[in-house]
Scaffold this motif. Structure first.
Motif, PDB file in Angstrom:
ATOM      1  N   MET A  18      49.681  50.620 -46.381  1.00  0.00           N
ATOM      2  CA  MET A  18      49.096  49.368 -45.901  1.00  0.00           C
ATOM      3  C   MET A  18      50.151  48.284 -45.751  1.00  0.00           C
ATOM      4  SD  MET A  18      48.217  46.091 -47.005  1.00  0.00           S
ATOM      5  CE  MET A  18      48.248  46.270 -48.784  1.00  0.00           C
ATOM      6  N   PHE A  19      51.069  48.185 -46.731  1.00  0.00           N
ATOM      7  CA  PHE A  19      52.075  47.124 -46.717  1.00  0.00           C
ATOM      8  C   PHE A  19      52.985  47.259 -45.496  1.00  0.00           C
ATOM      9  CE2 PHE A  19      56.368  45.708 -47.794  1.00  0.00           C
ATOM     10  CZ  PHE A  19      56.122  44.386 -48.127  1.00  0.00           C
ATOM     11  N   ARG A  20      53.386  48.477 -45.193  1.00  0.00           N
ATOM     12  CA  ARG A  20      54.294  48.680 -44.058  1.00  0.00           C
ATOM     13  C   ARG A  20      53.620  48.319 -42.735  1.00  0.00           C
ATOM     14  NH1 ARG A  20      56.759  54.490 -46.107  1.00  0.00           N
ATOM     15  NH2 ARG A  20      58.296  53.638 -47.574  1.00  0.00           N
ATOM     16  N   GLU A  21      52.372  48.733 -42.565  1.00  0.00           N
ATOM     17  CA  GLU A  21      51.674  48.416 -41.315  1.00  0.00           C
ATOM     18  C   GLU A  21      51.410  46.921 -41.218  1.00  0.00           C
ATOM     19  OE1 GLU A  21      47.417  49.416 -39.172  1.00  0.00           O
ATOM     20  OE2 GLU A  21      48.543  51.043 -40.159  1.00  0.00           O
ATOM     21  N   TRP A  22      50.966  46.318 -42.333  1.00  0.00           N
ATOM     22  CA  TRP A  22      50.675  44.871 -42.336  1.00  0.00           C
ATOM     23  C   TRP A  22      51.917  44.063 -41.995  1.00  0.00           C
ATOM     24  CZ3 TRP A  22      52.819  41.687 -46.263  1.00  0.00           C
ATOM     25  CH2 TRP A  22      52.463  40.344 -46.182  1.00  0.00           C
TER      26      TRP A  22
END
Length: 582
Positions: free
Chosen positions: A49-53
């Protein structure tokens, strides 16, 4: 969501947020994005999630736009790593958020991963090789080994050079009639390469470069010796020999004069500094020993009870623990006329070999070709003849198909790879104890007289520290966890020699009861940390000691199989008695 949008990660201020909130379609789109990130975190983990966000929302460029952007971005990435590392210990998103909130309220003390990181390496002292520095620049550069000039090719039995008679083709000479000539060419080429590398090192500094020079070992063939002290009227073929001879004839004052003349021509760009040597006391060469040197005698008592201990250390006095491969076997022999499981070689090497076979095989895979390939390779690795391949294949097939329980429902052949862990290594704190206390606890808590008798026979020493060991196999079946220890012990040439009553005698004689009690405590502690709502009675299935030579599916669990399930009434007090190391 409004609070999140007002952070620097999204970059909105109050006015833009108010305007954005009035756009119903845009607001719903943004809300759907938050739900998407939440679902991504829940299903695929925080880091996904962190990478996509961060990529979709353009977080990195936005943070770097601030004056302290590098600091902000470094902090964000460090927090992401900490959350990702903690995720494996927190079951569920809510628990992870709770941990993060508590960490902000009560920050961990002396926790290296939580220490503030530098946002940049620019201010650090960097140690790099000359090759690694190509294309880079630094404000100040130190070249401590500029005098180093030993030619690696010199004295070699072969050399690589470029043959001028063959269009400078790269050539290897392993000892031809012209080897000396080719070796001299290789030395000249190596010196030329060292000159190029020295140029790279010398030109990395933007403001200042320090280098050391003098008549040091191997300096005669260094790049700096060639630049400062070579003779200009020497033939190319004699370049290395002439350089060495000239440099060895130069005195320290002459080296200093050469450097001073160079500094004078540089118009202030070069400065020669004599290194100062400060002596705070007598050096080794000045020291005069008025009495013979001798080691100090130890006057205090050294406590040797705290150590890394193991089953081997407790039962045999060994100080280290390796995977248990039947080291107690006295002889290595076999009957040359027979080839069966009873005549398969005995001893530690045979035990290691069979352990590796069971470790590498997939019990549930019926592919005989794959199984035979593993057995053939392992036998060859341990130095056994191919004639034992069918014997070991038969042994493996019998062992994995033997019903381990009276109901006949538990077999190794039904255990998938995902249900097992081989050679489970463990360490756990082991508190100081009185050996008699361990025996007393066993006598008071054990329900089986067999365990009481086995432990009473063992001479235990006082020790503390960490218990260390290897469990051959841990597997799960129907929600219960079992530990297995393979034994290749030769107890006799008939299946009757592997009856349960005789196995009990072996378990007592070889102190295996103590071994599996230690293993049970280790697995019990391990499962408590890995299984939510763990209960010993519910999750621990028991202990199997498989005496491989005596196992046969036709005889079931009544031959070659030793089983026990120590009661919680025993394991609980044992765990508390061992306690935590201090």
């Amino acid at each position: 969501m409004r609070a999140a949008l007002l952070t620097d990660f999204w970059g909105m201020d109050a006015a833009s947020l108010q305007s954005f909130s009035s756009l119903e379609l845009a607001w719903d789109t943004r809300l759907a994005g938050f739900h998407h990130y939440h679902e991504l975190w829940r299903t695929h983990g925080f880091m996904r999630m962190f990478r996509e966000w961060s990529a979709v929302e353009g977080v990195y460029p936005r943070l770097l736009g601030f004056e302290d952007g590098e600091r902000r971005l470094t902090n964000l990435l460090q927090l992401a790593e900490l959350i990702h590392g903690q995720e494996r210990h927190c079951a569920g998103l809510n628990n992870l958020v709770t941990w993060f909130s508590e960490a902000m309220t009560r920050p961990p003390v002396r926790d290296d991963p939580s220490l503030l990181r530098l946002e940049s390496d620019e201010d650090r002292v960097q140690i790099v090789t000359v090759h690694g520095s190509k294309g880079l620049q630094y404000p100040v550069v130190f070249l401590p080994f500029s005098w180093s000039g030993g030619l690696q090719v010199a004295g070699s039995e072969h050399c690589i050079f470029h043959d001028t008679s063959q269009g400078n083709a790269a050539t290897v000479d392993f000892g031809s009639a012209d080897f000396e000539q080719h070796l001299a060419q290789a030395c000249r080429e190596e010196l030329a390469e060292n000159l190029r590398l020295f140029y790279v090192a010398l030109t990395r500094a933007r403001c200042r470069c320090y280098l050391a020079w003098g008549a040091v070992n191997d300096a005669a063939t260094s790049a700096l010796a060639w630049l400062l002290h070579r003779s200009l009227d020497v033939a190319q073929d004699d370049l290395i020999t002439a350089l060495q001879a000239r440099f060895r004839a130069i005195t320290d004052p002459e080296i200093r004069d050469t450097l001073e003349r160079l500094a004078e021509k540089s118009e202030g760009a070069i400065q020669v500094i004599e290194p100062s040597i400060e002596r705070n006391g007598p050096t080794t060469s000045d020291a005069v020993f008025k009495r013979p040197m001798a080691a100090r005698e130890v006057s205090r008592k050294i406590d040797q009870t705290w150590r890394l201990t193991s089953f081997s250390a407790l039962s045999t006095g060994h100080t280290t623990e390796l995977p248990d491969y039947d080291h107690a076997q006295q002889r290595v022999l076999y009957d040359g006329e027979r080839t069966d499981v009873f005549t398969f070689p005995r001893g530690a090497r045979a035990g290691t070999c069979l352990h590796q076979v069971f470790e590498e095989l997939d019990f549930a895979n019926p592919n005989e070709e794959r199984r035979n390939a593993v057995i053939e390779r392992v036998l060859k690795t341990h130095g056994y003849e191919a004639r034992w391949q069918d014997v070991v294949a038969q042994l493996v097939d019998r062992v994995i198909h033997v019903p381990l329980d009276p109901q006949g429902t538990l077999r190794l052949a039904d255990i998938q790879r995902s249900q097992r862990v081989d050679e489970l290594e463990f360490y756990y704190p082991f508190a100081a104890h009185n050996p008699q206390a361990l025996k007393s606890a066993t006598q008071a808590s054990a329900e089986d007289t067999h365990i009481k008798t086995a432990i009473e026979q063992i001479e235990l020493g006082a020790t503390a520290g960490f218990m260390h060991g290897f469990i051959d196999l841990v597997f799960e079946a129907a929600g219960r966890y079992y530990l297995v220890d393979y034994k290749s012990n030769f107890l006799g040439s008939n299946y009757d020699d592997y009856r349960p009553d005789l196995l009990k005698e072996v378990m007592e004689r070889e102190h295996y009861v103590l071994q599996y009690l230690i293993y049970t405590v280790a697995l019990h502690r391990y499962l408590k940390h890995r299984i939510p709502d763990y209960h010993y009675e519910k999750h621990f299935g028991g202990v199997y000691y498989l005496f491989l030579r005596g196992m046969n599916p036709a005889l079931g669990h009544r031959c070659g199989v030793y089983y026990d399930r120590p009661s919680q009434a025993l394991i609980g007090p044992l765990e508390r008695l061992l306690g935590s190391a201090t």
